[in-house]
Design an enzyme around this catalytic site. Structure first.
Site, mmCIF file in Angstrom:
data_model
loop_
_atom_site.group_PDB
_atom_site.id
_atom_site.type_symbol
_atom_site.label_atom_id
_atom_site.label_comp_id
_atom_site.label_asym_id
_atom_site.label_seq_id
_atom_site.Cartn_x
_atom_site.Cartn_y
_atom_site.Cartn_z
ATOM 1 N N LYS A 40 0.842 -1.205 0.000
ATOM 2 C CA LYS A 40 0.000 0.000 0.000
ATOM 3 C C LYS A 40 0.878 1.258 0.000
ATOM 4 O O LYS A 40 2.072 1.182 0.318
ATOM 5 C CB LYS A 40 -0.896 -0.026 1.243
ATOM 6 C CG LYS A 40 -0.138 -0.104 2.556
ATOM 7 C CD LYS A 40 -1.042 -0.566 3.691
ATOM 8 C CE LYS A 40 -0.272 -0.627 5.005
ATOM 9 N NZ LYS A 40 -1.021 -1.357 6.046
ATOM 10 N N TYR A 264 15.404 29.373 11.373
ATOM 11 C CA TYR A 264 14.095 29.984 11.660
ATOM 12 C C TYR A 264 13.776 29.945 13.142
ATOM 13 O O TYR A 264 14.059 28.963 13.826
ATOM 14 C CB TYR A 264 12.992 29.201 10.938
ATOM 15 C CG TYR A 264 12.888 29.501 9.462
ATOM 16 C CD1 TYR A 264 12.664 30.790 9.004
ATOM 17 C CD2 TYR A 264 12.983 28.469 8.540
ATOM 18 C CE1 TYR A 264 12.544 31.047 7.646
ATOM 19 C CE2 TYR A 264 12.855 28.710 7.182
ATOM 20 C CZ TYR A 264 12.640 30.007 6.742
ATOM 21 O OH TYR A 264 12.519 30.258 5.418
HETATM 22 C C1 LIG Z 1 -0.331 -2.387 6.655
HETATM 23 C C2 LIG Z 1 -0.921 -3.697 7.025
HETATM 24 C C3 LIG Z 1 -0.113 -4.841 7.121
HETATM 25 C C4 LIG Z 1 1.392 -4.801 7.027
HETATM 26 O O1 LIG Z 1 1.928 -4.378 8.258
HETATM 27 P P1 LIG Z 1 3.500 -4.244 8.494
HETATM 28 O O2 LIG Z 1 3.601 -3.921 9.933
HETATM 29 O O3 LIG Z 1 3.977 -3.157 7.607
HETATM 30 O O4 LIG Z 1 4.113 -5.563 8.150
HETATM 31 C C5 LIG Z 1 -0.742 -6.067 7.336
HETATM 32 N N1 LIG Z 1 -2.090 -6.134 7.470
HETATM 33 C C6 LIG Z 1 -2.888 -5.047 7.419
HETATM 34 C C7 LIG Z 1 -4.335 -5.199 7.594
HETATM 35 C C8 LIG Z 1 -2.319 -3.798 7.208
HETATM 36 O O5 LIG Z 1 -3.115 -2.707 7.170
#
Ligand SMILES: *Cc1c(COP(=O)(O)O)cnc(C)c1O
Length: 373
Positions: A40, A264
């Protein structure tokens, strides 16, 4: 001229390290347990178009993304892999799901109804969905009560091939919620399996979940972060290979003395004669602003503290402790990776490695490394 010289900054993404991480995670699973990849958010910001071919050539067959659009992009990349959409099936989307052979993760009773009403549109010999069971995270998935109602109810269970749930505290091995979620998921899977004839895959663990022990593995694990070099076992040293390396060249060096300030908001006041190096990477590149006055960058193995605020396009580091010759304009400074592990950067920023990765912007040219075997 390479990008580091041309632009003054370079983001290196080591695809061989991703392959290495996929293999080492696979080796932790008993034969027959599937390692699915979560890609994702453009493969956690690293570029899905580069990452996915590495994973498929390593043997990955199942992918998870969050949105329908991410699924469509992934389908264009690969005709054959199985793609699940974590955000679920929303009204009006069904055609695009079918056209792209994307499998929804059904998260709510409404989504289950919608799916069942449209079942006649699917050829179930080649189509499926996942059912997300909420075992204690209270985010996505149907509740424990809904699961028992569903299984015993008049409408019957939806036709799915995967039962999944997600752990809330997998990175804290001693957290009591892990065992609670494990036990709920076990009984949910058992209950569901007692009512259906078709084969069912069960999946609970993310990256950190793998390291909780083999009882968390079921038939499939879903990993993202560990593939990309984030430490899945924060209380131990990182077993994964580092993937990301952000470095830049010093743009200029100022010599300042008390009573002057840097950056800044005049947020850093020098205590005596100080050599301040400006490095041309800022929050617009993903070196997030909460790293202002926090942690350090590295010249070779030497820590050079970040002083003053992170600005949009630059940071300032105190190079007083480094010999002049080794801290002049053009000297390479390591910002993320190498001597500066991504998890340390995240800790100093008050966040997690996941956020550091997904915020890396496309302004810095990317150099993808690959050692073919
Ligand atoms: C993002 C996600 C994962 C992967 O998790 P990681 O900690 O990056 O391995 C697995 N399952 C679901 C439902 C997620 O949203």
């Amino acid at each position: 001229m390479n990008e580091l010289e041309r632009v003054g900054a370079e983001l290196t993404i080591d695809l061989s390290a991703v392959r290495q991480n996929f293999r080492s995670l696979s080796n932790q699973l008993k034969p027959g347990i599937e390692l699915a990849a979560v890609v994702k958010a453009d493969a956690y910001g690293l570029g899905v178009k580069k990452i996915v071919p590495v994973l498929t050539s390593s043997g990955c067959r199942t992918f998870f993304v969050s949105t329908l659009d991410e699924g469509v992009v992934l389908r264009e990349l690969d005709e054959n892999v199985t793609i699940f959409i974590l955000n679920g099936l929303l009204p009006g989307q069904i055609k695009e799901y079918i056209n792209n052979r994307l499998y929804p993760v059904l998260n709510t009773m409404d989504q289950i109804d919608y799916w069942q009403k449209n079942q006649n549109k699917f050829d179930f010999s080649r189509y499926s969905a996942a059912l997300h069971l909420d075992t204690g995270m209270n985010r996505y998935g149907i509740s424990q009560l809904e699961i028992s109602n569903l299984v015993s109810g008049p409408h019957g269970h939806p036709s799915v091939s995967l039962l999944m749930s997600h752990l809330a505290c997998a990175d804290e091995p001693t957290h009591p919620l892990n065992a609670v979620q494990l036990s709920r998921f076990h009984s949910n899977v058992k209950l569901y399996k007692s009512r259906v004839r078709n084969a069912l895959t069960a999946s609970l663990a993310n990256s950190s979940g793998i390291f909780l022990g083999s009882e968390y593995h079921f038939n499939m694990v879903r990993v993202g972060a560990a593939l990309f070099g984030i430490n899945p076992t924060p209380s131990h040293s990182n077993p994964m290979s580092q993937v990301v390396n952000l470095k830049a060249k010093i743009a200029q060096v100022a010599v300042v003395d008390t009573p002057m300030t840097v950056g800044y908001g005049a947020s850093h006041r020098v205590q005596g004669p100080t050599r301040v190096a400006t490095v041309p990477v800022g929050y617009a590149d993903g070196y997030i602003r909460s790293l202002s006055c926090r942690g350090c960058a590295f010249i070779g193995k030497k820590c050079v503290p970040v002083i003053g605020r992170v600005s949009m396009d630059a940071i300032t580091v105190d190079v007083s402790s480094v010999p002049l010759e080794e801290s002049k304009p053009g000297t390479t400074v390591h910002l993320i990776g190498g001597p500066r592990p991504i998890d340390d950067v995240a800790k100093d920023a008050g966040t997690i490695g996941y956020e550091i990765l997904t915020r890396l912007s496309n302004r810095i040219p990317r150099n993808y490394l690959w050692d073919s075997e």
